[in-house]
Each structure stands twice: as C-alpha cells, then as structure tokens.
Scaffold this active site. Sequence first.
Site, short mmCIF file in Angstrom:
data_model
loop_
_atom_site.label_atom_id
_atom_site.label_comp_id
_atom_site.label_asym_id
_atom_site.label_seq_id
_atom_site.Cartn_x
_atom_site.Cartn_y
_atom_site.Cartn_z
N GLU B 49 0.87 -1.18 0.00
CA GLU B 49 0.00 0.00 0.00
C GLU B 49 0.90 1.22 0.00
OE1 GLU B 49 -3.66 -1.82 2.70
OE2 GLU B 49 -2.66 0.01 3.33
N ASP B 60 -6.05 9.62 9.99
CA ASP B 60 -4.75 9.09 10.36
C ASP B 60 -4.25 9.63 11.69
OD1 ASP B 60 -3.75 7.25 8.26
OD2 ASP B 60 -4.19 8.97 6.98
N TYR B 175 -10.62 -4.74 3.28
CA TYR B 175 -9.76 -4.27 4.36
C TYR B 175 -10.63 -4.17 5.60
CZ TYR B 175 -6.08 -1.24 6.44
OH TYR B 175 -5.08 -0.69 7.21
#
Lengths: 405, 270
Positions: B49, B60, B175
């Site tokens: 990734e 994040d 994911y």
Amino acid sequence: MTQTNFRAGPDANGLFGEFGGRYVAETLMPLVLDLAREYEAAKADPAFLEQLAYFQRDYIGRPNPLYFAERLTEHCGGAKIFFKREELNHTGAHKVNNCIGQVLLAKRMGKKRLIAETGAGMHGVATATVAARFGLPCVIYMGATDIERQQANVFRMKLLGAEIVPVTAGTGTLKDAMNEALRDWVTNVDDTFYLIGTVAGPHPYPAMVRDFQSIIGKETREQLQAKEGRLPDSLIACVGGGSNAMGLFHDFLDDASVQIIGVEAGGHGVDTDKHAASLNGGVPGVLHGNRTYLLQDADGQITDAHSISAGLDYPGIGPEHAYLHEVKRVEYVSITDDEALAAFHTTCRLEGIIPALETSHALAEAIKRAPTLPKDHLMVVCLSGRGDKDMQTVMSHMAAQEKQA
Amino acid sequence: MSRLEQRFAELKAEGRSALVTFITAGDPGYDASLQILKGLPAAGADVIELGMPFTDPMADGVAIQLATLRALEAGQTLAKTLQMVREFRVDNQTTPIVLMGYYNPIHRFGVEAFVAQAKAVGVDGLIIVDLPPEHDAELATPAQAAGIDFIRLTTPTTDDVRLPRVLERSSGFVYYVSVAGVTGAGSATTEHVSSAIERLRRHTDLPISVGFGIRTPEQAAAIAKLSEGVVVGSALVDKIANAKTAEQAVGDVLELCSALAQGVRGARKA
C-alpha cells in the site's frame, strides 16, 4: 432570475447541486446516517420544537432586535442600514442558536459527551455553555495559533468546565482543529456527539446547522415587516464557514427582489496568498466531509487561509454557499483585513457597538455600498458577534500602526 | 486475472496469509522512498500500500500525519507518486501496488487522467478513505471500468445492514479496520478480529486483510492465523521518523519488514 426554488436543497444524499455530500471514512458513515435519521425525526416532533423554542426564548434571549443604525446610515448618506443583533444573544454571537439545537438532539439521542472545533472560540464558548447547562462533559479542539490570539475565550471555556485541547498540526487554526475533532469522533463512536459549529461537514450538518440558524432570517422578515411594512432590499453577512450568513439568507432565497451579499475574508487581498476567500480565490474540492470550494494548490493540497479574524480563517466554505455562488443567487465579495478594521472602528464610534472582527467584514461591505444606494433602500447587516474577544488583536494592530507612523 | 487476485491465489495455495505493508510515497524523500518501495518485495512484503500524501489526513494518527508532512515538504506530488510506481514496475511485475489516500488530490488531478495514468504505470488497486459507497460514481466506477480494483474499508461500526452495501462493489480484497479510531492507535483483541472476520465471511468471498494497530511480528503472526492479509503501516513509518539518515530509514524499514514477514510466514493457517 427565473429559478425560484433555491430553498429546496439538499437532496437525499445531502447535495446542493454538486456540492455537499458525505465524504467521510467508513467508520463514521453509520454515525452520520444515524444522525440524519435522528434529526429528521426530531424536527418533525412538536415536543422537540417546543423545547427548542423555549431555550431560544428564555436562555438565548430571542428574539433579539432588528436595530436601525441611524448614525451609520447618516454617515454613509444612502441606504437605510439595520443591524440584526445576534451579538446580544447569550454568549455574544449567533453560534449559540445552533448549539442549543444540537445539544437537544444529542440529549435526545442519549449521547454522553460533546466534542467541537473552534476558531475564534465563539463556537467553543457556545458549546461549553450548552454542555454546562445540560450536564455533558465537553472537549473543545482549538488551534494553537488561535488559542494565542483568543485567550479571553479560552478562559471563558475553562470557566464553563470544558477541556481545551490545543492543536499544533498544520497552521494550528480552524481546519486543523476540525481534523482533530474528526479523529476524536472516529475513535469515540459510541457515546460522542460531534457538535459542528458551521454549515459545513458531512450531511446532515450543513442543512441542520442552517435550519437552527435560520431563525435569524425569519425574525428579520417579521421585524422589518413590522417596522417598514416590506421586505429588505439587501442582506449582508460575513462568511467563513458561513453559518450566520446562511441563517440570515435562507428565509429570503426565493424572494427575488432581495439582493443577497456574502462577504469573505480577503486578508491582505485575494490577489495575494494571504486570504481566506474560498469562493473568490479557490476551486471545488473535497475536505471535511463535503464537496465545496477550497483554497488548494495545483496538487490538491489544502493551502493556509489567512484572516485577521480567527473565525473566518478557514480554507473552505459551507457547500450551500458554493451552490448559491454557482447559481448566482448570492453575490460573494471580499473585504481585506484593513477594510474590516476601519469598519470596526467606525461602528464603535458611531453606534456604540463593538463588533467582532468577523462581523466587521460585513459592516465594511455595508459602508462601501450604502452611499451608492437610494435613501429608501433597506439594508440588513447581520451583527453576528460582539468584539470583546478581539481586544488583543485590535490592540496589537493599533500598536503596530502607531510604530509605523 | 489481476495481480491482486493472482497474489492472493498463490498465497492460498501456500496456505499462508499476505503481509501488506504501508509506506507514504515520498517519505522521507523521493529517492529513499523509491529505494524502500523497491526493497519491500525482497524483504517479504506480498502486497504494497503506497500512501498518497494529503495535507489533511483526517483518519490518520500522528505517525502517518508526520509521514505525510515529511513527504510534502520533500516535494512529493500525486504525479511523482505515479512516477514511483512506474519506476517500481521496471523490475517488478508481480507485487500488487494499492494506492491509498484521500480524494481531494485525485479530484484536483482529474479523475479521468488519474485513472488512465494509474492503470498505465501499473497500479492495481485504490483505497480512498473518504469515498464511501455513496460516492461510487465519482471514482470507484471509472477505476473498476479501467481494471483497477477498488478496496473498501469495513470497520467495527459497519453493521450487518450496511455491510452488503459496502461490499457490493468491493474488489481485490476487503480491508478490515479492526479498531474504531485513527491509524496507529490501539490494537484489537484476537477475539474481536476473529468474530469480525467470521461476520465478514458471511457476506463476501474476497480475501480479508486486517489492519490498524499491528506493530510487531508476534501481533502479525496472531492476525495471520485468522485472515488472508495483515496490514502494517504506522510501525514501518515510525522507523523512517526515527532514522537519522535516509540510508538508515531504508535499512530500518526493510529490516522490520523482514521480521514481520517471518512472523506472517511462520503462522500457517489452520
């Protein structure tokens, strides 16, 4: 102007034309969908609306006056200028209109904790206020730069029992505070209510915040009808995210005779790289959950906004404003730091009202336009907040000017 | 068969899980980042990734925020990220590369141009954090039409009602974000991951990769027993943050990658 349904948006996907939407991480999607459902149910529930009306009246102090600014009108020598006195609300700005609505919704949803972002601190103060009143713990994210220039509001929030978390990422201003609040929300998904302070973010926030603020325009309509027996000819409000502006404008969008002007923060000028005028100096993009106009570089990186007023220091704008700009229903102009400061002083001296620096942008535009308009032109300016919080900024600016002179 | 399908099929035959490594493109600079990228397959990364830096990475944690800033300060752009993939593909045709990031830089680049160039340089999949299925028409549909997989994030908050919608247009792999939170934050228990995977399997036949909070070879091995893929990001990125020189950054990242790979490879699936 042929179109007359400017008040129709947003659609089921939260879109105003191509703007708005729900651009959030999957973790948050179920939460924003849930919030939209809960808000729809609440606004159709007479008990909720009654509660809202009670707090608007007895806690905020609404309706606030529509005041004829006689001396400013004389000074300009043209249009008849009225101030919608949002600065007389409890906590000193329009922000509390939205906070009361959202805290009632948070309680209804059984949430146990409030979080919010703040720029100038007015939304933080309003959130801390309702958190205290409703007995909810509250965390306010505020950029480190803003904490520095808005110390009075930081102290107010602390007195009210809120925890203030300084955000040093990026430029330490409103956008960074919003990033950090979103990170908190994504981490505390079960019990936390994110109380967004402006007409931006993922759907339903832009529509919900607008609805809670639209009382500004509704009262203005009634009050001007009572005073003058007719509609205003023009409305002027400052626009950062744009909640006081949407609040004033929304009720009048379909009245074609009413000219509507939004005032962006021009900083050092929109032809420089130091401004916060997303519509006049930005391009469409996606940030903080919505598609809207953004200040960004050629690579799609968000650039720093600049304004003397912390509350307008944001590189985006609410999606409904982006839409109203594209369909040309609202005219968006910009006012520089210096013009805003001049209007700040004029309003202090002529009307005995110390306006917020954000509000001073709208006043500067009014002072620019009024002399060119006939005496029977009725102009309403949203006096969105009081300037007590800006003493430090104005003082240092005046000191710097004296030094130069 | 796409590179992602091929890779997961091979690993299934080997009876093991994939090590999926995340690095931010251009961190700590273009050359060192390209060196890391080129070194990852030999160090045991099965899928890569590659983060596309964005000024406002809202989902994040601190590690990847700082990585993003380092990359942007070193002059990384979306065009340079695509160039990195092009250079990587000169001598690697088998390791799948998934670009991961936020929508705005792609929106600004132009979706059509981005999809065409991504395909041309050898990008295999996309993970766009802030594009939920509600906005599929923007990028997922054109990307898949061009043969680029669109990988969805599923999370602890994605309930059974919503899951089919999220998985409907997923391709490549799924994911699973094992904790509600930002990248690099706390880790989930194996019990939680195990029951979450069981739930996902009722809805999809795609390989499932689990990420968020996995930092050590031991943790990677534990998750590898449960899923088809184990994603490690912040721990690798932290190696770059802590390195004194670019050479050290390259060496430390690849060393951790090798250790993680050992963990994953040692954990044969039951």
